[in-house]
Design a protein around this motif. Sequence first.
Motif, PDB file in Angstrom:
ATOM      1  N   TYR A 151       0.874  -1.178   0.000  1.00  0.00           N
ATOM      2  CA  TYR A 151       0.000   0.000   0.000  1.00  0.00           C
ATOM      3  C   TYR A 151       0.906   1.221   0.000  1.00  0.00           C
ATOM      4  O   TYR A 151       1.599   1.493   0.979  1.00  0.00           O
ATOM      5  CB  TYR A 151      -0.891  -0.036   1.239  1.00  0.00           C
ATOM      6  N   LEU A 152       0.924   1.947  -1.091  1.00  0.00           N
ATOM      7  CA  LEU A 152       1.845   3.072  -1.286  1.00  0.00           C
ATOM      8  C   LEU A 152       1.070   4.375  -1.177  1.00  0.00           C
ATOM      9  O   LEU A 152       0.184   4.646  -1.991  1.00  0.00           O
ATOM     10  CB  LEU A 152       2.517   2.950  -2.656  1.00  0.00           C
ATOM     11  N   THR A 153       1.431   5.204  -0.180  1.00  0.00           N
ATOM     12  CA  THR A 153       0.641   6.400   0.102  1.00  0.00           C
ATOM     13  C   THR A 153       1.544   7.576   0.450  1.00  0.00           C
ATOM     14  O   THR A 153       2.738   7.414   0.705  1.00  0.00           O
ATOM     15  CB  THR A 153      -0.317   6.155   1.285  1.00  0.00           C
ATOM     16  N   PRO A 154       0.961   8.789   0.487  1.00  0.00           N
ATOM     17  CA  PRO A 154       1.723   9.940   0.989  1.00  0.00           C
ATOM     18  C   PRO A 154       1.983   9.770   2.485  1.00  0.00           C
ATOM     19  O   PRO A 154       1.355   8.960   3.155  1.00  0.00           O
ATOM     20  CB  PRO A 154       0.782  11.136   0.735  1.00  0.00           C
ATOM     21  N   THR A 155       2.912  10.577   2.996  1.00  0.00           N
ATOM     22  CA  THR A 155       3.185  10.615   4.429  1.00  0.00           C
ATOM     23  C   THR A 155       3.109  12.064   4.894  1.00  0.00           C
ATOM     24  O   THR A 155       3.730  12.924   4.295  1.00  0.00           O
ATOM     25  CB  THR A 155       4.590  10.076   4.753  1.00  0.00           C
ATOM     26  N   PRO A 156       2.369  12.333   5.952  1.00  0.00           N
ATOM     27  CA  PRO A 156       1.516  11.403   6.702  1.00  0.00           C
ATOM     28  C   PRO A 156       0.150  11.270   6.060  1.00  0.00           C
ATOM     29  O   PRO A 156      -0.274  12.134   5.309  1.00  0.00           O
ATOM     30  CB  PRO A 156       1.400  12.087   8.069  1.00  0.00           C
ATOM     31  N   CYS A 157      -0.536  10.162   6.375  1.00  0.00           N
ATOM     32  CA  CYS A 157      -1.915   9.960   5.911  1.00  0.00           C
ATOM     33  C   CYS A 157      -2.587   9.033   6.911  1.00  0.00           C
ATOM     34  O   CYS A 157      -2.452   7.810   6.819  1.00  0.00           O
ATOM     35  CB  CYS A 157      -1.940   9.357   4.502  1.00  0.00           C
ATOM     36  N   HIS A 158      -3.247   9.618   7.894  1.00  0.00           N
ATOM     37  CA  HIS A 158      -3.834   8.823   8.968  1.00  0.00           C
ATOM     38  C   HIS A 158      -4.973   7.938   8.464  1.00  0.00           C
ATOM     39  O   HIS A 158      -5.171   6.826   8.952  1.00  0.00           O
ATOM     40  CB  HIS A 158      -4.310   9.744  10.088  1.00  0.00           C
ATOM     41  N   LYS A 159      -5.709   8.420   7.482  1.00  0.00           N
ATOM     42  CA  LYS A 159      -6.770   7.615   6.897  1.00  0.00           C
ATOM     43  C   LYS A 159      -6.176   6.387   6.215  1.00  0.00           C
ATOM     44  O   LYS A 159      -6.723   5.283   6.289  1.00  0.00           O
ATOM     45  CB  LYS A 159      -7.559   8.452   5.886  1.00  0.00           C
ATOM     46  N   CYS A 160      -5.024   6.579   5.548  1.00  0.00           N
ATOM     47  CA  CYS A 160      -4.335   5.453   4.903  1.00  0.00           C
ATOM     48  C   CYS A 160      -3.830   4.460   5.936  1.00  0.00           C
ATOM     49  O   CYS A 160      -3.919   3.238   5.744  1.00  0.00           O
ATOM     50  CB  CYS A 160      -3.161   5.956   4.062  1.00  0.00           C
ATOM     51  N   GLU A 161      -3.291   4.966   7.042  1.00  0.00           N
ATOM     52  CA  GLU A 161      -2.788   4.094   8.103  1.00  0.00           C
ATOM     53  C   GLU A 161      -3.912   3.245   8.685  1.00  0.00           C
ATOM     54  O   GLU A 161      -3.728   2.052   8.947  1.00  0.00           O
ATOM     55  CB  GLU A 161      -2.133   4.937   9.197  1.00  0.00           C
ATOM     56  N   ASP A 162      -5.075   3.861   8.874  1.00  0.00           N
ATOM     57  CA  ASP A 162      -6.224   3.120   9.398  1.00  0.00           C
ATOM     58  C   ASP A 162      -6.681   2.045   8.415  1.00  0.00           C
ATOM     59  O   ASP A 162      -7.015   0.916   8.807  1.00  0.00           O
ATOM     60  CB  ASP A 162      -7.385   4.077   9.678  1.00  0.00           C
ATOM     61  N   GLU A 163      -6.688   2.390   7.126  1.00  0.00           N
ATOM     62  CA  GLU A 163      -7.104   1.435   6.095  1.00  0.00           C
ATOM     63  C   GLU A 163      -6.136   0.254   6.044  1.00  0.00           C
ATOM     64  O   GLU A 163      -6.551  -0.905   5.971  1.00  0.00           O
ATOM     65  CB  GLU A 163      -7.159   2.141   4.738  1.00  0.00           C
ATOM     66  N   TYR A 164      -4.833   0.541   6.120  1.00  0.00           N
ATOM     67  CA  TYR A 164      -3.845  -0.537   6.064  1.00  0.00           C
ATOM     68  C   TYR A 164      -3.934  -1.420   7.310  1.00  0.00           C
ATOM     69  O   TYR A 164      -3.849  -2.648   7.213  1.00  0.00           O
ATOM     70  CB  TYR A 164      -2.432   0.031   5.937  1.00  0.00           C
ATOM     71  N   LYS A 165      -4.092  -0.807   8.479  1.00  0.00           N
ATOM     72  CA  LYS A 165      -4.183  -1.581   9.723  1.00  0.00           C
ATOM     73  C   LYS A 165      -5.371  -2.542   9.679  1.00  0.00           C
ATOM     74  O   LYS A 165      -5.264  -3.706  10.085  1.00  0.00           O
ATOM     75  CB  LYS A 165      -4.296  -0.645  10.925  1.00  0.00           C
ATOM     76  N   LYS A 166      -6.496  -2.046   9.176  1.00  0.00           N
ATOM     77  CA  LYS A 166      -7.682  -2.897   9.066  1.00  0.00           C
ATOM     78  C   LYS A 166      -7.393  -4.085   8.133  1.00  0.00           C
ATOM     79  O   LYS A 166      -7.781  -5.226   8.414  1.00  0.00           O
ATOM     80  CB  LYS A 166      -8.854  -2.081   8.525  1.00  0.00           C
ATOM     81  N   PHE A 167      -6.700  -3.815   7.035  1.00  0.00           N
ATOM     82  CA  PHE A 167      -6.346  -4.868   6.077  1.00  0.00           C
ATOM     83  C   PHE A 167      -5.376  -5.861   6.715  1.00  0.00           C
ATOM     84  O   PHE A 167      -5.546  -7.079   6.613  1.00  0.00           O
ATOM     85  CB  PHE A 167      -5.726  -4.234   4.831  1.00  0.00           C
ATOM     86  N   LYS A 168      -4.354  -5.338   7.373  1.00  0.00           N
ATOM     87  CA  LYS A 168      -3.329  -6.188   7.981  1.00  0.00           C
ATOM     88  C   LYS A 168      -3.912  -7.071   9.070  1.00  0.00           C
ATOM     89  O   LYS A 168      -3.560  -8.257   9.182  1.00  0.00           O
ATOM     90  CB  LYS A 168      -2.213  -5.305   8.563  1.00  0.00           C
ATOM     91  N   ASP A 169      -4.804  -6.513   9.871  1.00  0.00           N
ATOM     92  CA  ASP A 169      -5.391  -7.268  10.980  1.00  0.00           C
ATOM     93  C   ASP A 169      -6.333  -8.376  10.510  1.00  0.00           C
ATOM     94  O   ASP A 169      -6.574  -9.335  11.236  1.00  0.00           O
ATOM     95  CB  ASP A 169      -6.163  -6.325  11.907  1.00  0.00           C
ATOM     96  N   SER A 170      -6.873  -8.226   9.290  1.00  0.00           N
ATOM     97  CA  SER A 170      -7.862  -9.196   8.807  1.00  0.00           C
ATOM     98  C   SER A 170      -7.258 -10.259   7.889  1.00  0.00           C
ATOM     99  O   SER A 170      -7.966 -11.166   7.458  1.00  0.00           O
ATOM    100  CB  SER A 170      -8.996  -8.471   8.067  1.00  0.00           C
ATOM    101  N   ASN A 171      -5.963 -10.159   7.604  1.00  0.00           N
ATOM    102  CA  ASN A 171      -5.321 -11.116   6.690  1.00  0.00           C
ATOM    103  C   ASN A 171      -3.923 -11.461   7.186  1.00  0.00           C
ATOM    104  O   ASN A 171      -3.255 -10.656   7.835  1.00  0.00           O
ATOM    105  CB  ASN A 171      -5.218 -10.524   5.278  1.00  0.00           C
TER     106      ASN A 171
END
Length: 347
Positions: A151-171
């Motif tokens: 997942y390649l995103t700008p920094t910082p991007c808290h919405k992106c971090e939340d989206e990635y965490k949700k993905f990581k936690d579910s897979n």
Amino acid sequence: MNIFKILSSGDGSIKEPNISAFLGYLLDPNKEHGLKDYLLKLVLKKLNQNNDLTNLILNENIVNLTNDSDFKVEVELEKKVTINSGSKNDIDIVIKISKDNKLVFILCIENKIRTKSATENQLIKQLEGIRNEKIEGMEEIINTNNIGFAYLTPTPCHKCEDEYKKFKDSNNIPSIHLSWTQDIYESLVDMLEEESKGKIEPIFEYSKYTIKAFMNFIETDFQSYKEEKSHINKKDTTKWSFNNIDNLSRAKLALNIITKYVNDNNCTTIEEIIKIFGSNSVMLENDAKAKDNNSNKKTYYTKDDELIQLSSSNDKIAVNSQIWTIEKLEVLRDVSKILGIKIEEVN
């Protein structure tokens, strides 16, 4: 001259699919850029740090993925996949690695160059869709053992971090959250440095010129010349209120928010702050002063009452006074929510 800024100065035609296309070109060992598999291996190496890419490791290194190897690399852009509901999703870059006509690994890259383009559950849907795919010419169906996501995103991007965490936690598949400035940009810097020292084979001159232009485009948040000029010339008279302090400019708002964040979280290193606010948001005091002494305009807040003391350290940091665009205002809003203090527009 920067070809990327020029092409995006008309109607802003360089958008995420265009950036994804150029990145896909650099990642493809089969293209005529002279990079071979260098950048692709750097990305896979980062992915392997916290995951186990057994099928791509030989003697603790990523295997040779050039045309001279037994591996075949295919890069597909904007790959359409179908999720279980029947709707379609596009994955920006899909890199298929095979050997002897058998799938070894498939890397899916979802690219964001704007924080506002982060979409809820997008990665989860893409994983569902790619798992439904059959590889053309092969019998395999993509499964947990041969798939990874970046997942390649700008920094910082808290919405992106939340989206990635949700993905990581579910897979439990190999995955990594990369940033444009801290991962891709730095990887390109490392690549050019190694090439200049003769540690890797020479890169074509026209490729180096284009890559340097692309790096500058990354560093300026993918802004065109027109956008840069607009930000410089447009006088922002909006005033803000934060933590009972009124009539703050956007830059002063950033200074106050960063100061409170550092103090409330007992930040000990500059890296902690950069991770939240971005790579060019702050500098160590001495570096900032040196930069200002060589500049015609003040770039950082360096007065004694503006410098921020790091916890458990003699180091002080200076906040950038120039970079706080409208888009970066969203970062300040997000952090203010973390601090439990609302920022308000005064006029």
